[in-house]
Design a protein around this motif. Structure first.
Motif, PDB file in Angstrom:
ATOM      1  N   ASN A 158       0.831  -1.189   0.000  1.00  0.00           N
ATOM      2  CA  ASN A 158       0.000   0.000   0.000  1.00  0.00           C
ATOM      3  C   ASN A 158       0.872   1.248   0.000  1.00  0.00           C
ATOM      4  OD1 ASN A 158      -1.695   2.221   0.995  1.00  0.00           O
ATOM      5  ND2 ASN A 158      -3.221   0.604   1.319  1.00  0.00           N
ATOM      6  N   ALA A 159       0.490   2.240  -0.796  1.00  0.00           N
ATOM      7  CA  ALA A 159       1.311   3.444  -0.945  1.00  0.00           C
ATOM      8  C   ALA A 159       1.428   4.241   0.343  1.00  0.00           C
ATOM      9  CB  ALA A 159       0.722   4.324  -2.049  1.00  0.00           C
ATOM     10  N   THR A 160       0.489   4.052   1.281  1.00  0.00           N
ATOM     11  CA  THR A 160       0.536   4.810   2.534  1.00  0.00           C
ATOM     12  C   THR A 160       1.304   4.072   3.620  1.00  0.00           C
ATOM     13  OG1 THR A 160      -1.541   3.855   3.374  1.00  0.00           O
ATOM     14  CG2 THR A 160      -1.696   5.847   2.021  1.00  0.00           C
ATOM     15  N   THR A 161       1.785   2.882   3.314  1.00  0.00           N
ATOM     16  CA  THR A 161       2.447   2.054   4.316  1.00  0.00           C
ATOM     17  C   THR A 161       3.919   1.859   3.966  1.00  0.00           C
ATOM     18  OG1 THR A 161       0.394   0.879   4.792  1.00  0.00           O
ATOM     19  CG2 THR A 161       2.424  -0.204   5.452  1.00  0.00           C
ATOM     20  N   GLY A 162       4.763   1.792   4.996  1.00  0.00           N
ATOM     21  CA  GLY A 162       6.166   1.492   4.788  1.00  0.00           C
ATOM     22  C   GLY A 162       7.015   2.727   4.557  1.00  0.00           C
ATOM     23  N   PRO A 163       8.304   2.519   4.263  1.00  0.00           N
ATOM     24  CA  PRO A 163       9.265   3.609   4.133  1.00  0.00           C
ATOM     25  C   PRO A 163       8.924   4.626   3.043  1.00  0.00           C
ATOM     26  CG  PRO A 163      10.377   1.482   4.278  1.00  0.00           C
ATOM     27  CD  PRO A 163       8.927   1.196   4.118  1.00  0.00           C
ATOM     28  N   ALA A 164       8.406   4.155   1.899  1.00  0.00           N
ATOM     29  CA  ALA A 164       8.137   5.063   0.780  1.00  0.00           C
ATOM     30  C   ALA A 164       7.148   6.155   1.164  1.00  0.00           C
ATOM     31  CB  ALA A 164       7.618   4.278  -0.415  1.00  0.00           C
ATOM     32  N   ALA A 165       6.238   5.828   2.090  1.00  0.00           N
ATOM     33  CA  ALA A 165       5.208   6.793   2.478  1.00  0.00           C
ATOM     34  C   ALA A 165       5.773   7.966   3.281  1.00  0.00           C
ATOM     35  CB  ALA A 165       4.132   6.084   3.296  1.00  0.00           C
ATOM     36  N   LEU A 166       7.022   7.845   3.744  1.00  0.00           N
ATOM     37  CA  LEU A 166       7.634   8.894   4.553  1.00  0.00           C
ATOM     38  C   LEU A 166       8.275   9.990   3.707  1.00  0.00           C
ATOM     39  CD1 LEU A 166       9.311   6.565   7.203  1.00  0.00           C
ATOM     40  CD2 LEU A 166       7.353   8.075   7.596  1.00  0.00           C
ATOM     41  N   GLN A 167       8.430   9.745   2.430  1.00  0.00           N
ATOM     42  CA  GLN A 167       9.083  10.722   1.564  1.00  0.00           C
ATOM     43  C   GLN A 167       8.251  12.004   1.469  1.00  0.00           C
ATOM     44  OE1 GLN A 167      12.204  10.160   0.442  1.00  0.00           O
ATOM     45  NE2 GLN A 167      11.991   8.269   1.630  1.00  0.00           N
ATOM     46  N   GLY A 168       8.929  13.140   1.623  1.00  0.00           N
ATOM     47  CA  GLY A 168       8.258  14.427   1.468  1.00  0.00           C
ATOM     48  C   GLY A 168       7.558  14.942   2.699  1.00  0.00           C
ATOM     49  N   LEU A 169       7.626  14.212   3.823  1.00  0.00           N
ATOM     50  CA  LEU A 169       6.984  14.686   5.048  1.00  0.00           C
ATOM     51  C   LEU A 169       7.759  15.859   5.642  1.00  0.00           C
ATOM     52  CD1 LEU A 169       5.929  11.474   7.028  1.00  0.00           C
ATOM     53  CD2 LEU A 169       4.557  12.880   5.490  1.00  0.00           C
ATOM     54  N   ALA A 170       7.060  16.688   6.384  1.00  0.00           N
ATOM     55  CA  ALA A 170       7.715  17.784   7.091  1.00  0.00           C
ATOM     56  C   ALA A 170       8.625  17.212   8.172  1.00  0.00           C
ATOM     57  CB  ALA A 170       6.666  18.694   7.718  1.00  0.00           C
ATOM     58  N   THR A 171       9.608  17.995   8.589  1.00  0.00           N
ATOM     59  CA  THR A 171      10.573  17.519   9.587  1.00  0.00           C
ATOM     60  C   THR A 171      10.313  18.124  10.966  1.00  0.00           C
ATOM     61  OG1 THR A 171      12.138  19.264   8.950  1.00  0.00           O
ATOM     62  CG2 THR A 171      12.360  17.127   7.862  1.00  0.00           C
ATOM     63  N   PRO A 206       0.187   5.502  10.762  1.00  0.00           N
ATOM     64  CA  PRO A 206       0.870   5.246  12.032  1.00  0.00           C
ATOM     65  C   PRO A 206       0.343   4.000  12.731  1.00  0.00           C
ATOM     66  CG  PRO A 206      -0.761   6.973  12.328  1.00  0.00           C
ATOM     67  CD  PRO A 206      -0.745   6.644  10.853  1.00  0.00           C
ATOM     68  N   ILE A 207       1.273   3.189  13.231  1.00  0.00           N
ATOM     69  CA  ILE A 207       0.887   2.008  14.004  1.00  0.00           C
ATOM     70  C   ILE A 207       0.845   2.337  15.491  1.00  0.00           C
ATOM     71  CG2 ILE A 207       3.271   1.148  14.250  1.00  0.00           C
ATOM     72  CD1 ILE A 207       2.141  -1.697  13.957  1.00  0.00           C
ATOM     73  N   LEU A 208       1.647   3.344  15.897  1.00  0.00           N
ATOM     74  CA  LEU A 208       1.742   3.762  17.293  1.00  0.00           C
ATOM     75  C   LEU A 208       1.606   5.275  17.351  1.00  0.00           C
ATOM     76  CD1 LEU A 208       2.435   3.017  20.292  1.00  0.00           C
ATOM     77  CD2 LEU A 208       4.842   3.367  19.682  1.00  0.00           C
ATOM     78  N   VAL A 230       4.570   6.653  14.907  1.00  0.00           N
ATOM     79  CA  VAL A 230       5.528   5.721  14.312  1.00  0.00           C
ATOM     80  C   VAL A 230       4.879   5.092  13.085  1.00  0.00           C
ATOM     81  CG1 VAL A 230       6.875   3.617  14.648  1.00  0.00           C
ATOM     82  CG2 VAL A 230       6.644   5.269  16.527  1.00  0.00           C
ATOM     83  N   GLN A 231       5.533   5.232  11.935  1.00  0.00           N
ATOM     84  CA  GLN A 231       4.986   4.738  10.670  1.00  0.00           C
ATOM     85  C   GLN A 231       5.018   3.213  10.587  1.00  0.00           C
ATOM     86  OE1 GLN A 231       3.415   6.019   8.220  1.00  0.00           O
ATOM     87  NE2 GLN A 231       3.634   4.547   6.561  1.00  0.00           N
ATOM     88  N   ARG A 232       3.909   2.635  10.180  1.00  0.00           N
ATOM     89  CA  ARG A 232       3.792   1.193  10.003  1.00  0.00           C
ATOM     90  C   ARG A 232       4.717   0.704   8.880  1.00  0.00           C
ATOM     91  NH1 ARG A 232      -0.570  -1.660  11.543  1.00  0.00           N
ATOM     92  NH2 ARG A 232      -1.778   0.285  11.621  1.00  0.00           N
ATOM     93  N   GLU A 282       3.750  -7.298  15.586  1.00  0.00           N
ATOM     94  CA  GLU A 282       3.697  -6.350  14.476  1.00  0.00           C
ATOM     95  C   GLU A 282       4.748  -5.255  14.667  1.00  0.00           C
ATOM     96  OE1 GLU A 282      -0.185  -5.016  12.852  1.00  0.00           O
ATOM     97  OE2 GLU A 282      -1.009  -6.102  14.569  1.00  0.00           O
ATOM     98  N   LEU A 283       4.978  -4.862  15.924  1.00  0.00           N
ATOM     99  CA  LEU A 283       5.936  -3.803  16.238  1.00  0.00           C
ATOM    100  C   LEU A 283       7.001  -4.348  17.178  1.00  0.00           C
ATOM    101  CD1 LEU A 283       6.977  -0.882  16.378  1.00  0.00           C
ATOM    102  CD2 LEU A 283       5.211  -0.402  18.091  1.00  0.00           C
TER     103      LEU A 283
END
Length: 307
Positions: free
Chosen positions: A6-19, A28-30, A52-54, A196-197
């Motif tokens: 899924n495009a919203t899950t995993g490392p790829a989904a973190l690209q472009g987020l604010a810092t 988020p899983i947590l 924390v991103q799933r 899972e975590l």
């Protein structure tokens, strides 16, 4: 557990987020809000918001005394906050004891390993499995009731020992293992719950260089299996090597987030390690006092529960 594409899950989904600290994640899983913990007049944790991103590997870094392990203890039920709420898979964990947190699929390891030294490696692994029928008094008297389940648990344990390259140590006492091997055993035992975590508290602490690459490979394999990893670490080489996202703490607060490259160049992170925050880190004695008080309060709570 296959990885989610899924495009919203995993490392790829973190690209472009604010810092910015507490930035919302796509999946988020947590999630934690307004988590505070003080020891006397010292505020050890004051986290406004954390996610924390799933399906990703997230590092939690910061100078000594920043509150990283205390936050781990709060999230996993090994300590109680003064205030705050947090959830795992949208289910509240506030007030949930540590063993129930693990059963829900969120497990952790410790900076100082908690293997049972006088049991063998395979016995340590078997103890990691939950819902064992043979642990109940009446059932334990009738071996046919739990023998097939124990055989399945043993097969799963042997598969994990082979994966972690501990199969040759199967019948050795856990106390005879090196520090790095104990870390591997604790990580393998945590997987007996099929979590899972997975939360790792300084997995590289005290590990000799020969075993570091093996540990790194095992952590990466957790993500490849579709699991989420949150780990505390001081080894910046490890953080750069395996992290998809980094959360930075200083003086109990989250001061920055981002990819490893973004975080390493962030002035707030440089300040946390070398600037104003660095001058006010806990001394070793302060840190020991905080830890002692936390353990005393936890013992008191357990005593009340036993009563």
């Amino acid at each position: 557990m296959p990885a989610d594409t899924n495009a919203t899950t995993g490392p790829a989904a973190l690209q472009g987020l604010a810092t910015e600290p507490g930035v919302p994640k796509p999946d988020p899983i947590l999630v934690g809000d307004k988590i505070k913990r003080s020891f006397g007049g010292l505020t050890a944790v004051d986290v406004g918001h954390i996610e924390v991103q799933r399906g990703a590997i997230t590092a939690l870094i910061g100078p000594n005394g920043a509150g990283k392990t205390t936050l781990f203890n709060l999230l996993t039920g090994f300590d109680k906050p003064d205030s705050g709420t947090w959830s795992f898979n949208d289910q509240s964990l506030s007030g949930v004891p540590a063993f129930k947190v693990a059963r829900r699929g969120m497990v952790r390891t410790f900076q100082l390993t908690k293997v049972l030294a006088k049991l063998t490696v395979i016995e340590n692994m078997r103890l990691g499995a939950t819902g064992q029928r043979g642990e109940k008094f009446l059932s334990a008297l009738f071996r046919p009731l739990w023998k097939s389940q124990e055989d399945e648990i043993t097969r799963r344990a042997d598969d994990l020992l082979a994966r972690f390259k501990l199969d040759t140590k199967r019948e050795d006492f856990a106390g005879s293992l090196s520090g790095g091997q104990r870390k591997l055993l604790e990580m393998a035992r945590a997987l007996m719950v099929d979590p899972e975590l997975v939360m790792l508290d300084e997995p590289m602490a005290g590990v000799n260089p020969a075993l570091k690459q093996s540990l790194l490979g095992r952590v990466k394999s957790l993500r490849e299996d579709g699991r989420t990893v949150l780990f505390v670490e001081h080894d910046m080489d490890m953080v750069r090597d395996i992290s998809d996202w980094v959360i930075v703490m200083a003086q109990g607060e989250i001061v920055a987030e981002g990819t490893p490259a973004q975080v390493m160049a962030d002035e707030r992170v440089i300040d946390a390690y070398l600037g104003a925050h660095h001058d006010t880190d806990l001394t070793e004695l302060d840190h020991e006092a905080v830890q002692a008080q936390a353990e005393a309060e936890l013992d008191e709570e357990e005593a009340k529960h036993d009563d």
